[in-house]
Design a protein around this motif. Structure first.
Motif, PDB file in Angstrom:
ATOM      1  N   VAL A 242     -70.272-123.443 -45.967  1.00  0.00           N
ATOM      2  CA  VAL A 242     -69.235-123.429 -46.999  1.00  0.00           C
ATOM      3  C   VAL A 242     -69.866-123.762 -48.354  1.00  0.00           C
ATOM      4  CG1 VAL A 242     -67.221-124.714 -47.866  1.00  0.00           C
ATOM      5  CG2 VAL A 242     -67.265-123.873 -45.502  1.00  0.00           C
ATOM      6  N   ALA A 243     -70.689-124.797 -48.371  1.00  0.00           N
ATOM      7  CA  ALA A 243     -71.307-125.206 -49.637  1.00  0.00           C
ATOM      8  C   ALA A 243     -72.213-124.104 -50.186  1.00  0.00           C
ATOM      9  CB  ALA A 243     -72.098-126.496 -49.427  1.00  0.00           C
ATOM     10  N   GLU A 244     -72.967-123.460 -49.293  1.00  0.00           N
ATOM     11  CA  GLU A 244     -73.846-122.381 -49.744  1.00  0.00           C
ATOM     12  C   GLU A 244     -73.056-121.270 -50.430  1.00  0.00           C
ATOM     13  OE1 GLU A 244     -77.521-121.747 -49.395  1.00  0.00           O
ATOM     14  OE2 GLU A 244     -77.108-123.892 -49.619  1.00  0.00           O
ATOM     15  N   CYS A 245     -71.926-120.900 -49.826  1.00  0.00           N
ATOM     16  CA  CYS A 245     -71.106-119.835 -50.400  1.00  0.00           C
ATOM     17  C   CYS A 245     -70.437-120.299 -51.686  1.00  0.00           C
ATOM     18  CB  CYS A 245     -70.039-119.369 -49.394  1.00  0.00           C
ATOM     19  SG  CYS A 245     -70.745-118.493 -47.995  1.00  0.00           S
ATOM     20  N   ASP A 266     -62.525-135.284 -42.682  1.00  0.00           N
ATOM     21  CA  ASP A 266     -63.249-134.022 -42.503  1.00  0.00           C
ATOM     22  C   ASP A 266     -62.769-133.002 -43.525  1.00  0.00           C
ATOM     23  OD1 ASP A 266     -64.496-135.090 -40.220  1.00  0.00           O
ATOM     24  OD2 ASP A 266     -62.971-134.259 -38.867  1.00  0.00           O
ATOM     25  N   ALA A 267     -61.453-132.920 -43.667  1.00  0.00           N
ATOM     26  CA  ALA A 267     -60.879-131.945 -44.587  1.00  0.00           C
ATOM     27  C   ALA A 267     -61.335-132.220 -46.017  1.00  0.00           C
ATOM     28  CB  ALA A 267     -59.354-131.971 -44.492  1.00  0.00           C
ATOM     29  N   VAL A 268     -61.328-133.492 -46.407  1.00  0.00           N
ATOM     30  CA  VAL A 268     -61.746-133.836 -47.770  1.00  0.00           C
ATOM     31  C   VAL A 268     -63.193-133.408 -47.992  1.00  0.00           C
ATOM     32  CG1 VAL A 268     -62.227-135.749 -49.354  1.00  0.00           C
ATOM     33  CG2 VAL A 268     -60.075-135.693 -48.059  1.00  0.00           C
ATOM     34  N   GLU A 269     -64.030-133.600 -46.983  1.00  0.00           N
ATOM     35  CA  GLU A 269     -65.433-133.186 -47.117  1.00  0.00           C
ATOM     36  C   GLU A 269     -65.531-131.687 -47.396  1.00  0.00           C
ATOM     37  OE1 GLU A 269     -68.408-135.353 -44.385  1.00  0.00           O
ATOM     38  OE2 GLU A 269     -66.509-135.509 -43.322  1.00  0.00           O
ATOM     39  N   PHE A 270     -64.752-130.898 -46.670  1.00  0.00           N
ATOM     40  CA  PHE A 270     -64.777-129.448 -46.906  1.00  0.00           C
ATOM     41  C   PHE A 270     -64.297-129.122 -48.320  1.00  0.00           C
ATOM     42  CE2 PHE A 270     -65.397-129.028 -42.396  1.00  0.00           C
ATOM     43  CZ  PHE A 270     -65.995-127.794 -42.218  1.00  0.00           C
ATOM     44  N   LEU A 271     -63.227-129.810 -48.736  1.00  0.00           N
ATOM     45  CA  LEU A 271     -62.690-129.552 -50.074  1.00  0.00           C
ATOM     46  C   LEU A 271     -63.734-129.920 -51.132  1.00  0.00           C
ATOM     47  CD1 LEU A 271     -59.086-130.972 -49.481  1.00  0.00           C
ATOM     48  CD2 LEU A 271     -59.685-128.554 -49.732  1.00  0.00           C
ATOM     49  N   LEU A 272     -64.381-131.057 -50.954  1.00  0.00           N
ATOM     50  CA  LEU A 272     -65.375-131.509 -51.938  1.00  0.00           C
ATOM     51  C   LEU A 272     -66.538-130.531 -52.046  1.00  0.00           C
ATOM     52  CD1 LEU A 272     -65.512-135.341 -51.136  1.00  0.00           C
ATOM     53  CD2 LEU A 272     -64.498-134.252 -53.154  1.00  0.00           C
ATOM     54  N   LEU A 273     -66.829-129.851 -50.925  1.00  0.00           N
ATOM     55  CA  LEU A 273     -67.935-128.891 -50.951  1.00  0.00           C
ATOM     56  C   LEU A 273     -67.463-127.477 -51.267  1.00  0.00           C
ATOM     57  CD1 LEU A 273     -70.224-130.177 -48.048  1.00  0.00           C
ATOM     58  CD2 LEU A 273     -70.704-130.197 -50.501  1.00  0.00           C
ATOM     59  N   GLY A 274     -66.233-127.340 -51.747  1.00  0.00           N
ATOM     60  CA  GLY A 274     -65.841-126.054 -52.297  1.00  0.00           C
ATOM     61  C   GLY A 274     -64.779-125.273 -51.547  1.00  0.00           C
TER      62      GLY A 274
END
Lengths: 414, 446
Positions: A242-245, A266-274
């Protein structure tokens, strides 16, 4: 109360938690139960114009000690229910829950006409968006579908453009992680006109081997096959992709994050990484739909506690801090600091450092059993912190060592 | 639960597979584990728990039995609060791992299924040993000697092996079935078991010493002590050892009002057994105060939870009754200014239709004298390895217990038996070498 609403590529939902296209979204009955529980959206279990037949059994699980389903894999295929039945149920769900995001996942044989026909049918049923399943690593691949498309950027681009030329609702391309560079897949989807991408689909895997029968699990009449891996254990891989994209300027479309999300953290981590929103499956398969209550409540409190107005304000917030290895400061040093008051004397840190790291922890007095860190030897690798069962080890920057932490917890080299 | 079935202990493990796996997962696999240090027999506890967690239950049992030949009995009767579990690092911030119950879970797998953990020794060695007493110390020694390939004969006065495990520990804590099955696992390693044989009466001690390479005295203690007061011969008055034995054999009956005299662990056992047999009121009478009581705290807590009542500072002076006991006459005691206990003036009468005297056991003076081993007040004098002052004669278990130092527990007796066996093998070998006799292969303890 923070604003949890999400609008991703034009698809709106009251919170960022969608159910991923998977067994929990197989029927209208299930999706209605999910929406009653509070889920913000659902991507319908992948539809196709010619339903498949599924095998029995279908799932395999990775258990660690007493922790069940740390990792999970499946050899289930896409929907085995008649297309028309699904369409009728989508229509009904959308009528009852107009504020929720209902997205149809599609996987169609590589034929433009058939794809476009399917797009028209699901749009007619009232979906808010279409997700293209370019991901499933098993079963459909042999028929030129799923990951067979997702592993070839040119096919992704072509089929996405077929759909885009027929669709009026937003189109999300769902990507497979079974590639060497996920950005190539993402760029191809965007080139084909995708309004958003979602990732990751499952990872190719053999979950284990039945030791008695000598067959890979899950076992079907004495034989096993590879399947799609998901669950908490895949989250790190998903976060990376996700972060790469998200960091890639040539991708530039919203991302729906998927992969091992079980908690609001977990969800916040995904959001923080874009990621703009997230999709959940395995956690629901393990615990049912009612986990949504904590997901929403926890996210809301996190935002409120940090004075953040809404979900969209944290999207990508950690991306500037995600850098290539070469950008890391080689002169920065942290060392382990052990809180003697909370230490229970298990010596896990001592033996881990001795056998597997840098011999930088001394066992200390045999009766007291409070180990001490040899600052000069400690490279700050974090292994001791990772093995400590009571989280009493903190990695402290050298510069702060003398001030913030009692020196008794970090001894000099004897 | 009341009555006979309440005193019979469970044969099967009381921990389910699911619970065992969850509990095993809590073990941290500590480095230099304090639990192992706290175990008198040094069982590799984190290793056996890890084996449980991996589904290797028989392997777990092997790890336990390697270190403790009576690992199944000990799992049930060890004072784990004072030993392994008391040392568990989780005790500092959570609750200790339930090591005793996991040990029971692992060892039951072997006892229930009759798994043979040890192959008979492939190479016999030319030594003969005699062991007197098939209690924990004797059985532990027999196991070690048999595995080394020696010829071992165990002489036992009783019909069944196990000693106090079989005849003395309350059945709800350790059933006769478990005690005997575990003993038989040891005897099946080629040990000759002479049941119902009283050394000193049926076999001459000197003959054993002369004909063997080593003799181990593991004879335990003798009959329960008597108070020596008026009325002790009345029906309904018996010592705790006899009472517990009858309970174990399923033929004990409890009175309605029971008085137990003494406040050691055996007194607690007798009192709780009487309660479970249906006694309405069980009162422990102790001549000193709660502070001086010798029972473990957990035994005391258990007795209280079973409804046993306690009367401190009371000294029985006479039992009264017509044929059968009806009343215990006591005098109150008090501390004199010098700190010694003395009888006070006040008298008390406790009605009782059963009195159980639990003030310790007699020593086996007869046997110790017959073997001519030096002892102090009936406790055989031994070195760390169980050597008496007399060559070729060793001692282990309760017969070496002086009343001080290490507790007279099953697990300590086992360790003493193990050590004595090693010394017996080592000494026998030295003697052979001294006499220029055959040497053997490499399977020797050094």
């Amino acid at each position: 109360m923070a604003d949890l609403t999400v609008e991703m590529a034009g698809i709106r939902s009251p919170n960022p938690f969608w159910l991923a296209s998977a067994p929990p979204t197989n029927t209208g009955f299930q999706v209605e139960r999910a929406f009653e529980a509070g889920w913000g959206g659902a991507v319908w279990k992948t539809l196709t114009d010619r339903p498949v037949r599924n095998v029995s059994s279908r799932f395999g699980s990775l258990h660690l000690a007493d922790k069940r389903m740390v990792g999970f894999n499946n050899i289930e295929l896409i929907s085995d229910r008649p297309f028309e039945d699904n369409l009728a149920e989508i229509r009904q769900v959308k009528r009852r829950f107009p504020d929720r995001a209902v997205v149809a996942s599609l996987m169609i044989e590589p034929d433009k006409k058939q794809w476009q026909e399917a797009v028209r049918k699901v749009e007619d049923a009232g979906v808010d968006g279409i997700e293209l399943n370019f991901g499933c690593p098993h079963g459909m691949v042999e028929r030129g579908m799923g990951a067979a498309v997702g592993q070839h950027p040119d096919l992704i681009e072509r089929q996405t453009s077929w759909v885009k030329s027929a669709a009026t609702v937003p189109v999300i391309a769902k990507l497979t992680p079974n590639v060497t560079d996920i950005r190539a897949s993402a760029r191809a989807a965007v080139a084909g006109g995708a309004d958003a991408i979602s990732l990751i689909n499952t990872i190719n895997s053999i979950i284990g081997v039945d030791l008695k029968a000598c067959v890979p699990r899950p076992t079907v009449a004495g034989l096993g096959t590879h399947g799609g891996y998901c669950g908490p254990a895949v989250k790190p891989i998903a976060l990376y992709m996700v972060a790469e994209c998200a960091k890639d300027d040539t991708v530039g479309v919203p991302i729906s994050g998927i992969g091992g999300i079980a908690t609001w953290q977990d969800a916040v981590e995904f959001l923080l990484l874009g990621a703009w929103a997230v999709q959940v499956c395995t956690a629901v398969m393990q615990h049912g739909f009612r986990i949504i209550e904590d997901l929403v409540d926890g996210l809301n409190r996190f935002l409120d506690d940090n004075g953040i107005g809404g979900v969209r304000d944290i999207v990508g917030k950690a991306l500037p801090n995600y850098v290539p290895f070469g950008s890391l400061d080689l002169d920065h040093r942290v060392v382990a600091a052990i809180d003697a008051d909370r230490c229970i004397g298990c010596y896990k840190c001592y033996i881990a450092c001795l056998d597997a790291a840098h011999q930088a922890i001394a066992p200390g007095d045999a009766e007291a059993r409070v180990p001490s860190v040899l600052v000069d030897e400690c490279v700050g690798c974090n292994l001791c912190e990772a093995v400590c069962p009571v989280a009493c080890i903190e990695m402290v920057p050298m510069a702060e060592l003398a001030g913030a932490h009692p020196l008794t917890s970090v001894s000099a080299h004897p | 639960m009341m009555g006979a079935e309440a005193v019979q202990g469970p044969w099967s493990s009381t921990i389910s597979d699911v619970e065992a796996m969850a509990e095993a997962a809590r073990c941290l696999f500590c480095e230099d584990p304090p639990c192992v240090r706290a175990c008198p027999t040094g069982i590799d506890i984190p290793l056996f728990i890890r084996k449980i967690a991996s589904g290797n239950r028989v392997g777990a049992a092997k790890t336990i039995f390697d270190a403790n030949p009576l690992g199944s009995s000990c799992a049930r009767v060890c004072p784990t609060d004072e030993l392994c579990e008391g040392a568990c690092v989780w005790g500092k911030s959570s609750r200790p791992v339930e090591i005793g119950r996991l040990q029971q879970y692992a060892t039951d797998a072997v006892l229930e299924r009759g798994v043979a953990l040890y192959d008979p020794p492939s190479q016999p060695i030319p030594y003969r040993f005699a062991i007197i007493g098939a209690g924990p110390a004797g059985l532990a020694a027999a196991r070690e000697l048999a595995l080394a390939g020696a010829q071992v004969t165990v002489y036992e006065r009783e019909q069944s092996p196990g000693g106090l495990n079989t005849y003395g520990i309350p059945p709800f804590r350790l059933s006769e079935g478990v005690a005997v099955a575990e003993a038989e696992m040891i005897l099946s390693l080629g040990v000759r078991f002479e049941r119902g044989v009283d050394v000193g009466m049926h076999v001459r001690p000197e003959q054993l010493v002369d004909s063997c390479d080593g003799v181990l005295l593991a004879c335990g203690l003798g009959a329960g002590k008597r108070l020596g007061i008026e009325g002790e011969e009345l029906d309904g008055v018996m010592d705790a050892i006899t009472f517990l034995r009858m309970a174990k054999e399923g033929r004990a009956r409890a009175g309605r009002e029971v008085v137990v005299i003494g406040a050691g662990n055996t007194a607690m056992d007798a009192a709780t057994t009487a309660r479970r047999l249906g006694a309405e009121r069980v009162t422990i009478v102790y001549r000193r105060s709660e502070k001086e009581m010798t029972a473990y705290r957990f035994e005391y807590a258990f007795a209280k939870s079973e409804g046993v009542q306690f009367r401190w500072k009371l000294m029985p002076v006479r039992f009264v009754g017509e044929g059968a006991v009806q009343e215990v006459r006591c005098r109150q005691t008090e501390l004199d200014p010098s700190g010694a206990w003395r009888l006070a003036e006040r008298e008390e009468r406790l009605s009782a239709d059963q009195v159980i005297v639990a003030i310790g056991q007699a020593r086996r003076w007869d046997l110790l004298d017959a073997f001519q081993v030096p002892h102090r007040d009936g406790a055989v004098t031994v070195d760390e390895q169980g050597r008496t002052r007399r060559p070729k004669v060793y001692a282990a278990g309760d017969c070496v217990w002086s009343g001080k130092g290490a507790e007279a527990t099953v697990v300590v007796a086992v360790e003493q038996g193990k050590r004595a066996a090693l010394a017996m093998l080592k000494d026998a070998r030295s003697r052979r070498v001294e006499h220029g006799l055959a040497t053997e292969g490499s399977a020797w303890p050094t």
